[in-house]
Design a protein around this motif. Structure first.
Motif, PDB file in Angstrom:
ATOM      1  N   SER A  44      -8.133  -0.154   0.549  1.00  0.00           N
ATOM      2  CA  SER A  44      -7.557  -0.994  -0.499  1.00  0.00           C
ATOM      3  C   SER A  44      -8.276  -2.335  -0.523  1.00  0.00           C
ATOM      4  CB  SER A  44      -6.065  -1.194  -0.238  1.00  0.00           C
ATOM      5  OG  SER A  44      -5.557  -2.213  -1.041  1.00  0.00           O
ATOM      6  N   ARG A  45      -8.755  -2.705  -1.698  1.00  0.00           N
ATOM      7  CA  ARG A  45      -9.431  -3.996  -1.826  1.00  0.00           C
ATOM      8  C   ARG A  45      -8.485  -5.151  -1.574  1.00  0.00           C
ATOM      9  NH1 ARG A  45     -11.775  -4.257  -7.273  1.00  0.00           N
ATOM     10  NH2 ARG A  45     -11.576  -2.024  -7.180  1.00  0.00           N
TER      11      ARG A  45
ATOM     12  N   ILE B 227       0.838  -1.202   0.000  1.00  0.00           N
ATOM     13  CA  ILE B 227       0.000   0.000   0.000  1.00  0.00           C
ATOM     14  C   ILE B 227       0.873   1.252   0.000  1.00  0.00           C
ATOM     15  CG2 ILE B 227      -1.590   1.357   1.415  1.00  0.00           C
ATOM     16  CD1 ILE B 227      -2.838  -1.294   2.253  1.00  0.00           C
ATOM     17  N   MET B 228       1.925   1.229   0.815  1.00  0.00           N
ATOM     18  CA  MET B 228       2.800   2.396   0.903  1.00  0.00           C
ATOM     19  C   MET B 228       3.534   2.657  -0.424  1.00  0.00           C
ATOM     20  SD  MET B 228       2.284   3.689   3.792  1.00  0.00           S
ATOM     21  CE  MET B 228       3.572   4.896   3.882  1.00  0.00           C
ATOM     22  N   CYS B 229       3.730   1.612  -1.212  1.00  0.00           N
ATOM     23  CA  CYS B 229       4.404   1.765  -2.508  1.00  0.00           C
ATOM     24  C   CYS B 229       3.468   2.290  -3.589  1.00  0.00           C
ATOM     25  CB  CYS B 229       5.001   0.429  -2.946  1.00  0.00           C
ATOM     26  SG  CYS B 229       6.378  -0.087  -1.925  1.00  0.00           S
ATOM     27  N   ASN B 230       2.189   2.346  -3.310  1.00  0.00           N
ATOM     28  CA  ASN B 230       1.222   2.861  -4.259  1.00  0.00           C
ATOM     29  C   ASN B 230       1.403   4.377  -4.375  1.00  0.00           C
ATOM     30  OD1 ASN B 230      -1.001   3.681  -5.720  1.00  0.00           O
ATOM     31  ND2 ASN B 230      -2.487   2.579  -4.463  1.00  0.00           N
ATOM     32  N   PRO B 231       1.655   4.904  -5.565  1.00  0.00           N
ATOM     33  CA  PRO B 231       1.885   6.338  -5.699  1.00  0.00           C
ATOM     34  C   PRO B 231       0.645   7.188  -5.420  1.00  0.00           C
ATOM     35  CG  PRO B 231       1.845   5.302  -7.855  1.00  0.00           C
ATOM     36  CD  PRO B 231       1.791   4.204  -6.841  1.00  0.00           C
ATOM     37  N   PHE B 232      -0.538   6.581  -5.408  1.00  0.00           N
ATOM     38  CA  PHE B 232      -1.767   7.335  -5.161  1.00  0.00           C
ATOM     39  C   PHE B 232      -2.179   7.334  -3.693  1.00  0.00           C
ATOM     40  CE2 PHE B 232      -2.041   5.834  -9.562  1.00  0.00           C
ATOM     41  CZ  PHE B 232      -2.040   7.064 -10.196  1.00  0.00           C
TER      42      PHE B 232
ATOM     43  N   MET C 128      -6.754  -9.574   1.981  1.00  0.00           N
ATOM     44  CA  MET C 128      -5.722 -10.243   2.762  1.00  0.00           C
ATOM     45  C   MET C 128      -6.134 -10.321   4.236  1.00  0.00           C
ATOM     46  SD  MET C 128      -2.859 -10.051   4.896  1.00  0.00           S
ATOM     47  CE  MET C 128      -2.951  -8.315   5.110  1.00  0.00           C
ATOM     48  N   VAL C 129      -6.685  -9.230   4.782  1.00  0.00           N
ATOM     49  CA  VAL C 129      -7.131  -9.232   6.188  1.00  0.00           C
ATOM     50  C   VAL C 129      -8.282 -10.208   6.362  1.00  0.00           C
ATOM     51  CG1 VAL C 129      -8.261  -7.821   7.944  1.00  0.00           C
ATOM     52  CG2 VAL C 129      -6.283  -6.931   6.726  1.00  0.00           C
ATOM     53  N   ASN C 130      -9.224 -10.219   5.431  1.00  0.00           N
ATOM     54  CA  ASN C 130     -10.342 -11.160   5.514  1.00  0.00           C
ATOM     55  C   ASN C 130      -9.860 -12.604   5.491  1.00  0.00           C
ATOM     56  OD1 ASN C 130     -12.332  -9.231   5.724  1.00  0.00           O
ATOM     57  ND2 ASN C 130     -12.662  -9.115   3.518  1.00  0.00           N
ATOM     58  N   SER C 131      -8.866 -12.897   4.661  1.00  0.00           N
ATOM     59  CA  SER C 131      -8.348 -14.268   4.607  1.00  0.00           C
ATOM     60  C   SER C 131      -7.667 -14.638   5.927  1.00  0.00           C
ATOM     61  CB  SER C 131      -7.396 -14.444   3.435  1.00  0.00           C
ATOM     62  OG  SER C 131      -6.184 -13.764   3.678  1.00  0.00           O
TER      63      SER C 131
END
Length: 139
Positions: free
Chosen positions: A124-125, A110-115, A130-133
């Motif tokens: 973030s979907r 997420i931190m690497c996402n430029p937006f 990942m958290v749901n899993s």
């Protein structure tokens, strides 16, 4: 099985909190925020040793009657808190560590996402999936 996963910013405000039984959501928010005092105590007790070491896992922060609260802190002082059901005795310490590593890797993505602006809430979907899993897996 994790019942609540939280990502807390360096300044101790929540970036992301997800809990499975939504009727107890406020209780889990309270549990996460009270655990921040224990996280700060553990970080200050480690002092320079935390900076020198690569160990980011804080271990069991505190147990309650129904839950166990675990902590993890990144190099940038972002805290991950995981609340696990106490009845799950099959969950071992190394499994908790691997769950935190997965969470940290996903947070890094997420931190690497430029937006994404650091410090904003996490929407973030991929992170949600990942958290749901992690919350749905039965150990």
């Amino acid at each position: 099985m994790a019942v609540c996963i939280a990502v807390i910013a360096k300044e101790n405000y929540p970036l992301y909190i997800r809990s499975v039984p939504t009727e107890n959501e406020l209780k889990f928010h309270y549990t996460v925020h009270t655990s921040l005092d224990v996280v700060d105590e553990k970080i200050s007790a480690m002092g320079k040793a935390l900076v020198d070491q690569r160990e980011l896992y804080l271990g069991l922060l505190y147990p309650t009657e129904d839950y166990k609260v675990y902590g993890y802190v990144t190099n940038s002082k972002v805290k991950f808190v995981m609340v696990v059901d106490s009845s799950n005795t099959a969950l071992r310490d190394n499994e908790i560590r691997s769950m935190f590593r997965k969470l940290h890797n996903s947070y890094t993505d997420i931190m690497c996402n430029p937006f994404y602006n650091p410090g904003d809430r996490i929407h973030s979907r991929a992170f949600d999936n990942m958290v749901n899993s992690m919350m749905m897996q039965v150990c």
